[in-house]
Design a protein around this motif. Structure first.
Motif, PDB file in Angstrom:
ATOM      1  N   PHE A  55       0.740  -1.417  -0.157  1.00  0.00           N
ATOM      2  CA  PHE A  55      -0.003  -0.031  -0.057  1.00  0.00           C
ATOM      3  C   PHE A  55       0.937   1.568   0.297  1.00  0.00           C
ATOM      4  O   PHE A  55       2.024   1.784   0.675  1.00  0.00           O
ATOM      5  CB  PHE A  55      -0.822  -0.420   0.903  1.00  0.00           C
ATOM      6  CG  PHE A  55      -2.331  -1.099   0.910  1.00  0.00           C
ATOM      7  CD1 PHE A  55      -3.085  -1.145   0.936  1.00  0.00           C
ATOM      8  CD2 PHE A  55      -1.462  -2.680   1.569  1.00  0.00           C
ATOM      9  CE1 PHE A  55      -4.125  -1.799   0.832  1.00  0.00           C
ATOM     10  CE2 PHE A  55      -2.596  -3.202   1.690  1.00  0.00           C
ATOM     11  CZ  PHE A  55      -4.148  -2.893   1.052  1.00  0.00           C
ATOM     12  N   LYS A  56       0.486   2.392  -0.741  1.00  0.00           N
ATOM     13  CA  LYS A  56       1.024   3.682  -0.274  1.00  0.00           C
ATOM     14  C   LYS A  56       1.191   4.051   0.680  1.00  0.00           C
ATOM     15  O   LYS A  56       2.710   4.531   1.369  1.00  0.00           O
ATOM     16  CB  LYS A  56       0.539   4.854  -1.042  1.00  0.00           C
ATOM     17  CG  LYS A  56       1.484   5.885  -1.522  1.00  0.00           C
ATOM     18  CD  LYS A  56      -0.491   6.777  -2.425  1.00  0.00           C
ATOM     19  CE  LYS A  56       0.491   8.337  -2.129  1.00  0.00           C
ATOM     20  NZ  LYS A  56       1.968   8.081  -2.214  1.00  0.00           N
ATOM     21  N   LYS A  57      -0.301   4.013   1.510  1.00  0.00           N
ATOM     22  CA  LYS A  57       0.037   4.716   2.871  1.00  0.00           C
ATOM     23  C   LYS A  57       1.107   6.410   3.073  1.00  0.00           C
ATOM     24  O   LYS A  57       1.497   6.392   4.354  1.00  0.00           O
ATOM     25  CB  LYS A  57       1.226   3.972   3.753  1.00  0.00           C
ATOM     26  CG  LYS A  57       0.392   2.320   4.033  1.00  0.00           C
ATOM     27  CD  LYS A  57       0.510   1.487   4.802  1.00  0.00           C
ATOM     28  CE  LYS A  57       0.308  -0.183   5.457  1.00  0.00           C
ATOM     29  NZ  LYS A  57       0.833  -1.172   5.991  1.00  0.00           N
ATOM     30  N   ASP A  58       0.522   6.625   2.821  1.00  0.00           N
ATOM     31  CA  ASP A  58       0.791   8.509   2.428  1.00  0.00           C
ATOM     32  C   ASP A  58       2.671   8.671   2.248  1.00  0.00           C
ATOM     33  O   ASP A  58       3.050   9.393   2.603  1.00  0.00           O
ATOM     34  CB  ASP A  58       0.586   9.298   3.767  1.00  0.00           C
ATOM     35  CG  ASP A  58      -1.152   9.027   3.807  1.00  0.00           C
ATOM     36  OD1 ASP A  58      -1.502   9.144   2.439  1.00  0.00           O
ATOM     37  OD2 ASP A  58      -1.621   8.719   4.997  1.00  0.00           O
ATOM     38  N   ARG A  59       2.898   7.237   1.922  1.00  0.00           N
ATOM     39  CA  ARG A  59       4.323   7.247   1.508  1.00  0.00           C
ATOM     40  C   ARG A  59       5.450   7.976  -0.148  1.00  0.00           C
ATOM     41  O   ARG A  59       3.500   7.934  -1.138  1.00  0.00           O
ATOM     42  CB  ARG A  59       5.093   5.893   0.839  1.00  0.00           C
ATOM     43  CG  ARG A  59       4.611   5.770   2.804  1.00  0.00           C
ATOM     44  CD  ARG A  59       5.179   4.294   3.104  1.00  0.00           C
ATOM     45  NE  ARG A  59       4.877   3.639   1.910  1.00  0.00           N
ATOM     46  CZ  ARG A  59       4.536   1.782   2.163  1.00  0.00           C
ATOM     47  NH1 ARG A  59       5.871   1.615   2.995  1.00  0.00           N
ATOM     48  NH2 ARG A  59       3.739   0.913   1.562  1.00  0.00           N
ATOM     49  N   GLU A 151      -5.695   9.674 -11.497  1.00  0.00           N
ATOM     50  CA  GLU A 151      -6.174   9.570  -9.714  1.00  0.00           C
ATOM     51  C   GLU A 151      -4.905   8.284  -9.216  1.00  0.00           C
ATOM     52  O   GLU A 151      -4.340   8.226 -10.040  1.00  0.00           O
ATOM     53  CB  GLU A 151      -7.156   8.646  -9.644  1.00  0.00           C
ATOM     54  CG  GLU A 151      -8.384   9.753 -10.968  1.00  0.00           C
ATOM     55  CD  GLU A 151     -10.136   9.026  -9.799  1.00  0.00           C
ATOM     56  OE1 GLU A 151      -9.885   8.451  -9.321  1.00  0.00           O
ATOM     57  OE2 GLU A 151     -10.741   9.849 -11.011  1.00  0.00           O
ATOM     58  N   THR A 152      -5.055   8.991  -7.698  1.00  0.00           N
ATOM     59  CA  THR A 152      -3.845   8.167  -6.862  1.00  0.00           C
ATOM     60  C   THR A 152      -4.340   6.445  -7.269  1.00  0.00           C
ATOM     61  O   THR A 152      -4.811   6.145  -6.892  1.00  0.00           O
ATOM     62  CB  THR A 152      -3.739   8.455  -5.891  1.00  0.00           C
ATOM     63  OG1 THR A 152      -3.298   9.796  -5.815  1.00  0.00           O
ATOM     64  CG2 THR A 152      -2.389   7.522  -4.934  1.00  0.00           C
ATOM     65  N   VAL A 153      -3.318   5.645  -7.299  1.00  0.00           N
ATOM     66  CA  VAL A 153      -3.528   3.834  -6.890  1.00  0.00           C
ATOM     67  C   VAL A 153      -2.775   3.613  -6.012  1.00  0.00           C
ATOM     68  O   VAL A 153      -1.616   3.327  -5.750  1.00  0.00           O
ATOM     69  CB  VAL A 153      -3.052   2.865  -7.623  1.00  0.00           C
ATOM     70  CG1 VAL A 153      -3.796   1.950  -7.812  1.00  0.00           C
ATOM     71  CG2 VAL A 153      -3.363   3.515  -9.554  1.00  0.00           C
ATOM     72  N   GLU A 154      -3.786   3.370  -4.562  1.00  0.00           N
ATOM     73  CA  GLU A 154      -3.101   3.261  -3.720  1.00  0.00           C
ATOM     74  C   GLU A 154      -2.394   2.028  -3.443  1.00  0.00           C
ATOM     75  O   GLU A 154      -1.613   1.805  -2.546  1.00  0.00           O
ATOM     76  CB  GLU A 154      -4.632   3.083  -2.809  1.00  0.00           C
ATOM     77  CG  GLU A 154      -4.058   2.867  -0.570  1.00  0.00           C
ATOM     78  CD  GLU A 154      -3.292   3.831  -0.388  1.00  0.00           C
ATOM     79  OE1 GLU A 154      -2.130   3.087   0.831  1.00  0.00           O
ATOM     80  OE2 GLU A 154      -3.542   4.861  -0.321  1.00  0.00           O
ATOM     81  N   ASP A 178      -0.063   4.266  -6.991  1.00  0.00           N
ATOM     82  CA  ASP A 178       0.506   5.761  -6.552  1.00  0.00           C
ATOM     83  C   ASP A 178      -0.201   6.915  -8.261  1.00  0.00           C
ATOM     84  O   ASP A 178      -1.286   6.235  -8.686  1.00  0.00           O
ATOM     85  CB  ASP A 178       2.497   6.448  -6.710  1.00  0.00           C
ATOM     86  CG  ASP A 178       2.521   7.750  -5.972  1.00  0.00           C
ATOM     87  OD1 ASP A 178       0.701   8.149  -5.102  1.00  0.00           O
ATOM     88  OD2 ASP A 178       3.184   7.893  -5.707  1.00  0.00           O
ATOM     89  N   LEU A 179       1.225   7.193  -8.401  1.00  0.00           N
ATOM     90  CA  LEU A 179       0.354   7.865  -9.726  1.00  0.00           C
ATOM     91  C   LEU A 179       1.064   7.566 -11.161  1.00  0.00           C
ATOM     92  O   LEU A 179       1.639   8.067 -12.210  1.00  0.00           O
ATOM     93  CB  LEU A 179       0.582   9.357  -9.995  1.00  0.00           C
ATOM     94  CG  LEU A 179      -0.044  10.236  -9.077  1.00  0.00           C
ATOM     95  CD1 LEU A 179       0.439  11.390  -8.289  1.00  0.00           C
ATOM     96  CD2 LEU A 179      -1.928  10.298  -8.547  1.00  0.00           C
TER      97      LEU A 179
END
Length: 187
Positions: A55-59, A151-154, A178-179
């Motif tokens: 997961f991306k988790k705001d990184r 759009e971001t892919v989480e 992500d992007l």
């Protein structure tokens, strides 16, 4: 007094060991980056991919190492989490003009801002597959151009997409996170 103390110590050690075993079992059964299998079937071809989905988790996912990117530009990536991404094909296919015989393989990438290097390696199903691959076992390498997504892919996602109506007759193995998106065409 000493027998009671010894029993308490042994009971405590047993509880700690039980907690460790339960934690390990839970981690295996519910990994932070779950294992996924996707497949594509068309006529006689079956193409299956097995990978872990972080997961991306705001990184910051892709970028410069100095900026703290999880997957730095110019560095080898096992293209997923936990272990290398494995794939198998039951028929010969062509990727980037090179024929790949039916069998089991690994997919590695070196992400970049303007281009990604993609490697197909013959070291399939090695236990864990967490170290860098033996580059002597690379069967092919080629570059693809990354596309920026709106759009971001989480969660890291691999899937298959058909060829565009006005494009060459091929199918694409698509990687998105992500992007960023890359597509590896094959036929």
């Amino acid at each position: 007094f000493e027998k009671k103390t010894m029993k308490k110590i042994l009971k405590f050690i047993g509880l700690v060991l039980l907690a460790i075993v339960l934690y390990i079992a839970y981690s295996i059964m519910n990994p932070a980056s779950p294992l996924e299998k996707v497949s594509f079937a068309n006529n006689e071809l079956t193409f299956e991919v097995e990978y872990s989905r972080p997961f991306k988790k705001d990184r910051l996912i892709f970028g410069n190492k100095s900026d703290g990117a999880l997957v730095p530009f110019g560095e080898y990536w096992r293209t997923g989490a936990n272990a290398a991404t494995n794939f198998s094909i039951n028929s010969d296919i062509t990727i980037s003009g090179v024929q790949l015989m039916s069998g089991k393989y690994r997919l590695y990438t070196v992400p970049g801002k303007e281009k990604w290097e993609v490697f197909v390696n013959s070291e399939a199903d090695t236990f864990f597959a967490i170290t860098e691959p033996d580059s002597a076992k690379d069967l092919m390498s080629f570059t693809v151009t990354p596309q920026k997504l709106e759009e971001t892919v989480e969660q890291f996602t691999i899937d298959f997409i058909p060829s565009p109506p006005d494009g060459p007759l091929s199918t694409g193995l698509r990687l998105r996170w992500d992007l960023t998106e890359i597509v590896i065409p094959f036929n």
